[in-house]
Design an enzyme around this catalytic site. Structure first.
Site, PDB file in Angstrom:
ATOM      1  N   HIS A  66      43.106  67.371  -7.078  1.00 38.69           N
ATOM      2  CA  HIS A  66      43.670  68.535  -7.770  1.00 38.69           C
ATOM      3  C   HIS A  66      43.458  69.796  -6.936  1.00 38.69           C
ATOM      4  O   HIS A  66      44.359  70.632  -6.818  1.00 38.69           O
ATOM      5  CB  HIS A  66      42.989  68.726  -9.134  1.00 38.69           C
ATOM      6  CG  HIS A  66      43.242  67.634 -10.127  1.00 38.69           C
ATOM      7  ND1 HIS A  66      42.233  66.993 -10.812  1.00 38.69           N
ATOM      8  CD2 HIS A  66      44.389  67.062 -10.560  1.00 38.69           C
ATOM      9  CE1 HIS A  66      42.744  66.096 -11.636  1.00 38.69           C
ATOM     10  NE2 HIS A  66      44.054  66.091 -11.491  1.00 38.69           N
ATOM     11  N   LYS A  71      46.521  59.786 -23.399  1.00 40.57           N
ATOM     12  CA  LYS A  71      45.195  59.629 -22.792  1.00 40.57           C
ATOM     13  C   LYS A  71      44.081  60.003 -23.760  1.00 40.57           C
ATOM     14  O   LYS A  71      44.218  60.964 -24.513  1.00 40.57           O
ATOM     15  CB  LYS A  71      45.079  60.515 -21.541  1.00 40.57           C
ATOM     16  CG  LYS A  71      45.871  60.009 -20.362  1.00 40.57           C
ATOM     17  CD  LYS A  71      45.621  60.891 -19.167  1.00 40.57           C
ATOM     18  CE  LYS A  71      46.440  60.457 -17.964  1.00 40.57           C
ATOM     19  NZ  LYS A  71      46.400  61.466 -16.897  1.00 40.57           N
ATOM     20  N   ARG A  99      51.375  61.415  -5.646  1.00 41.20           N
ATOM     21  CA  ARG A  99      50.573  60.572  -4.755  1.00 41.20           C
ATOM     22  C   ARG A  99      51.441  59.414  -4.286  1.00 41.20           C
ATOM     23  O   ARG A  99      52.371  59.593  -3.525  1.00 41.20           O
ATOM     24  CB  ARG A  99      49.313  60.100  -5.487  1.00 41.20           C
ATOM     25  CG  ARG A  99      48.332  61.216  -5.754  1.00 41.20           C
ATOM     26  CD  ARG A  99      47.327  60.819  -6.778  1.00 41.20           C
ATOM     27  NE  ARG A  99      47.992  60.415  -8.014  1.00 41.20           N
ATOM     28  CZ  ARG A  99      47.397  60.140  -9.161  1.00 41.20           C
ATOM     29  NH1 ARG A  99      46.104  60.191  -9.226  1.00 41.20           N
ATOM     30  NH2 ARG A  99      48.084  59.813 -10.231  1.00 41.20           N
ATOM     31  N   SER A 149      41.701  60.924 -11.773  1.00 47.08           N
ATOM     32  CA  SER A 149      40.556  61.124 -12.672  1.00 47.08           C
ATOM     33  C   SER A 149      40.172  59.797 -13.317  1.00 47.08           C
ATOM     34  O   SER A 149      38.987  59.488 -13.461  1.00 47.08           O
ATOM     35  CB  SER A 149      40.906  62.142 -13.764  1.00 47.08           C
ATOM     36  OG  SER A 149      41.225  63.378 -13.193  1.00 47.08           O
TER      37      SER A 149
HETATM   38  O1  PNS Z   1      47.301  65.007 -15.850  1.00 44.45           O
HETATM   39  P1  PNS Z   1      48.340  64.370 -16.722  1.00 44.45           P
HETATM   40  O2  PNS Z   1      47.683  63.682 -17.912  1.00 44.45           O
HETATM   41  O3  PNS Z   1      49.248  63.452 -15.968  1.00 44.45           O
HETATM   42  O4  PNS Z   1      49.243  65.565 -17.302  1.00 44.45           O
HETATM   43  C1  PNS Z   1      50.292  65.324 -18.219  1.00 44.45           C
HETATM   44  C2  PNS Z   1      50.634  66.628 -18.977  1.00 44.45           C
HETATM   45  C3  PNS Z   1      49.396  67.127 -19.719  1.00 44.45           C
HETATM   46  C4  PNS Z   1      51.111  67.671 -18.000  1.00 44.45           C
HETATM   47  C5  PNS Z   1      51.773  66.291 -20.000  1.00 44.45           C
HETATM   48  O5  PNS Z   1      51.356  65.305 -20.895  1.00 44.45           O
HETATM   49  C6  PNS Z   1      52.238  67.528 -20.771  1.00 44.45           C
HETATM   50  O6  PNS Z   1      52.973  68.340 -20.261  1.00 44.45           O
HETATM   51  N1  PNS Z   1      51.773  67.653 -22.053  1.00 44.45           N
HETATM   52  C7  PNS Z   1      52.130  68.764 -22.922  1.00 44.45           C
HETATM   53  C8  PNS Z   1      53.293  68.379 -23.860  1.00 44.45           C
HETATM   54  C9  PNS Z   1      54.605  68.450 -23.090  1.00 44.45           C
HETATM   55  O7  PNS Z   1      55.156  69.509 -22.896  1.00 44.45           O
HETATM   56  N2  PNS Z   1      55.075  67.282 -22.619  1.00 44.45           N
HETATM   57  C10 PNS Z   1      56.248  67.177 -21.733  1.00 44.45           C
HETATM   58  C11 PNS Z   1      57.550  67.142 -22.442  1.00 44.45           C
HETATM   59  S1  PNS Z   1      57.659  65.940 -23.700  1.00 44.45           S
END
Ligand code: PNS
Length: 166
Positions: free
Chosen positions: A18, A42, A92, A130
């Site tokens: 990150h 998650k 990645r 993570s």
């Molecule tokens: O590190 P991650 O878990 O891959 O991140 C995913 C994250 C948190 C960016 C994604 O789940 C997210 O944007 N969550 C907020 C809700 C949202 O706007 N989702 C995308 C459109 S449905």
């Protein structure tokens, strides 16, 4: 105009991968807002408050150009509220592509004014996540060079005493 990107994620916990993306992002953007958002798929190890604290301690070197925040809701709503033109995500291996593609297209459908920018992580971090770090740490694996020192200490505190499989 100031170029602002939101770097969203679960950050459970923040890893060197990150940090690498933030460093690369700062070449393109004036400011980056690293934001913890809820990923419904998650289950987290660290609370939002703990993740926020770890991110704040990790991002101190970047001073005023990096802000750390958290938000519960739609990412694109947060991005427009913060005046950001872009969402920054790290890419990645190829395995990331399908999920990232879906997320980016959904976000574009919800708000056409916010662009998603993908940056490739450094080769060193290509297999770092993570989740895999937590798994290794849970079984006593040495992950000291994959996370900031403060995160390593917290992982050992949280998982170090656990017998494998607990
Ligand atoms: O590190 P991650 O878990 O891959 O991140 C995913 C994250 C948190 C960016 C994604 O789940 C997210 O944007 N969550 C907020 C809700 C949202 O706007 N989702 C995308 C459109 S449905």
């Amino acid at each position: 105009m100031e170029r602002i990107a939101i770097y969203p994620g679960s950050f459970d916990p923040v890893t060197n991968g990150h940090v690498d993306i933030v460093e690369r992002g700062l070449i393109l953007f004036d400011r980056i807002i690293v934001t913890i958002l809820h990923n419904p798929n998650k289950k987290s190890l660290f609370s939002v408050e703990e993740r926020l604290e770890l991110l704040q301690m990790t991002m101190t070197d970047f001073n005023h150009r990096v802000e750390v925040d958290c938000f519960d809701g739609l990412l694109v709503e947060y991005a427009s509220r913060r005046g950001a033109q872009a969402i920054l995500r790290g890419m990645r291996a190829v395995s990331d592509f399908e999920y990232e593609f879906q997320l980016a297209l959904m976000n574009r459908k919800l708000n056409r004014d916010v662009q998603t920018v993908f940056l490739m992580t450094g080769l060193r971090w290509i297999f770092t996540s993570s989740s895999i770090i937590k798994e290794a740490a849970r079984f006593g694996g040495d992950i000291a060079d994959m996370v900031p020192p403060v995160v390593h200490r917290r992982l050992v505190e949280k998982l170090g005493q656990c017998p494998p499989g607990a």
